[in-house]
Motif scaffolding. Structure first.
Motif, PDB file in Angstrom:
ATOM      1  N   HIS A  31       0.839  -1.210   0.000  1.00  0.00           N
ATOM      2  CA  HIS A  31       0.000   0.000   0.000  1.00  0.00           C
ATOM      3  C   HIS A  31       0.869   1.252   0.000  1.00  0.00           C
ATOM      4  O   HIS A  31       0.610   2.203  -0.749  1.00  0.00           O
ATOM      5  N   PHE A  32       1.898   1.256   0.826  1.00  0.00           N
ATOM      6  CA  PHE A  32       2.827   2.383   0.876  1.00  0.00           C
ATOM      7  C   PHE A  32       3.521   2.575  -0.468  1.00  0.00           C
ATOM      8  O   PHE A  32       3.709   3.709  -0.930  1.00  0.00           O
ATOM      9  N   THR A  33       3.894   1.468  -1.103  1.00  0.00           N
ATOM     10  CA  THR A  33       4.593   1.534  -2.385  1.00  0.00           C
ATOM     11  C   THR A  33       3.689   2.095  -3.483  1.00  0.00           C
ATOM     12  O   THR A  33       4.120   2.927  -4.282  1.00  0.00           O
ATOM     13  N   PHE A  34       2.421   1.663  -3.508  1.00  0.00           N
ATOM     14  CA  PHE A  34       1.513   2.141  -4.557  1.00  0.00           C
ATOM     15  C   PHE A  34       1.211   3.635  -4.431  1.00  0.00           C
ATOM     16  O   PHE A  34       0.949   4.292  -5.427  1.00  0.00           O
ATOM     17  N   TYR A  35       1.229   4.167  -3.224  1.00  0.00           N
ATOM     18  CA  TYR A  35       0.964   5.595  -3.059  1.00  0.00           C
ATOM     19  C   TYR A  35       2.205   6.461  -3.256  1.00  0.00           C
ATOM     20  O   TYR A  35       2.102   7.672  -3.257  1.00  0.00           O
ATOM     21  N   ASN A  36       3.363   5.855  -3.407  1.00  0.00           N
ATOM     22  CA  ASN A  36       4.597   6.598  -3.665  1.00  0.00           C
ATOM     23  C   ASN A  36       5.239   6.110  -4.957  1.00  0.00           C
ATOM     24  O   ASN A  36       6.431   5.835  -5.008  1.00  0.00           O
ATOM     25  N   ASP A  37       4.442   6.031  -6.016  1.00  0.00           N
ATOM     26  CA  ASP A  37       4.962   5.479  -7.269  1.00  0.00           C
ATOM     27  C   ASP A  37       5.879   6.445  -8.014  1.00  0.00           C
ATOM     28  O   ASP A  37       6.506   6.062  -8.995  1.00  0.00           O
ATOM     29  N   ASP A  38       5.999   7.679  -7.559  1.00  0.00           N
ATOM     30  CA  ASP A  38       6.903   8.620  -8.213  1.00  0.00           C
ATOM     31  C   ASP A  38       8.297   8.635  -7.584  1.00  0.00           C
ATOM     32  O   ASP A  38       9.181   9.326  -8.071  1.00  0.00           O
ATOM     33  N   LYS A  39       8.508   7.872  -6.553  1.00  0.00           N
ATOM     34  CA  LYS A  39       9.805   7.814  -5.867  1.00  0.00           C
ATOM     35  C   LYS A  39      10.775   6.902  -6.632  1.00  0.00           C
ATOM     36  O   LYS A  39      10.358   6.011  -7.360  1.00  0.00           O
ATOM     37  N   PRO A  40      12.077   7.100  -6.439  1.00  0.00           N
ATOM     38  CA  PRO A  40      13.053   6.275  -7.184  1.00  0.00           C
ATOM     39  C   PRO A  40      13.118   4.818  -6.712  1.00  0.00           C
ATOM     40  O   PRO A  40      13.563   3.953  -7.454  1.00  0.00           O
ATOM     41  N   LEU A  41      12.669   4.527  -5.509  1.00  0.00           N
ATOM     42  CA  LEU A  41      12.725   3.148  -4.998  1.00  0.00           C
ATOM     43  C   LEU A  41      11.409   2.396  -5.215  1.00  0.00           C
ATOM     44  O   LEU A  41      11.148   1.395  -4.537  1.00  0.00           O
ATOM     45  N   TYR A  42      10.611   2.845  -6.164  1.00  0.00           N
ATOM     46  CA  TYR A  42       9.300   2.232  -6.393  1.00  0.00           C
ATOM     47  C   TYR A  42       9.422   0.753  -6.791  1.00  0.00           C
ATOM     48  O   TYR A  42       8.780  -0.102  -6.185  1.00  0.00           O
ATOM     49  N   ILE A  43      10.222   0.456  -7.787  1.00  0.00           N
ATOM     50  CA  ILE A  43      10.342  -0.920  -8.290  1.00  0.00           C
ATOM     51  C   ILE A  43      10.955  -1.855  -7.246  1.00  0.00           C
ATOM     52  O   ILE A  43      10.404  -2.941  -7.015  1.00  0.00           O
TER      53      ILE A  43
END
Length: 79
Positions: free
Chosen positions: A34-46
């Protein structure tokens, strides 16, 4: 009660510990996802997406392993 019909307590405790790890992973994986999906513009997304999916898969695996261990402690006959 007959001694052969009792559960193996050490194996039962091992299964309960595995279920505790599963519970921890069941909260950690989806929360991180959930945290990852809401921060999809960050460099550590993948990398975070891959780690969170691996944690979710590990939670499911620990669920089956823990249940199998508990059932083995209850229903397996001692030789």
């Amino acid at each position: 009660m007959d001694e052969n019909n009792r559960a193996d307590k050490q194996l039962l405790m091992k299964g309960i510990k595995r279920m505790g790890i599963c519970l921890l992973l069941m909260f950690l994986g989806p929360s991180l996802l959930h945290f990852t999906f809401y921060n999809d513009d960050k460099p550590l997304y993948i990398p975070l997406l891959i780690i969170s999916i691996i944690i979710c898969i590990a939670a499911i695996a620990m669920l089956f392993i823990g249940l199998n261990t508990i059932l083995n402690s209850i229903f397996k006959k001692k030789k």
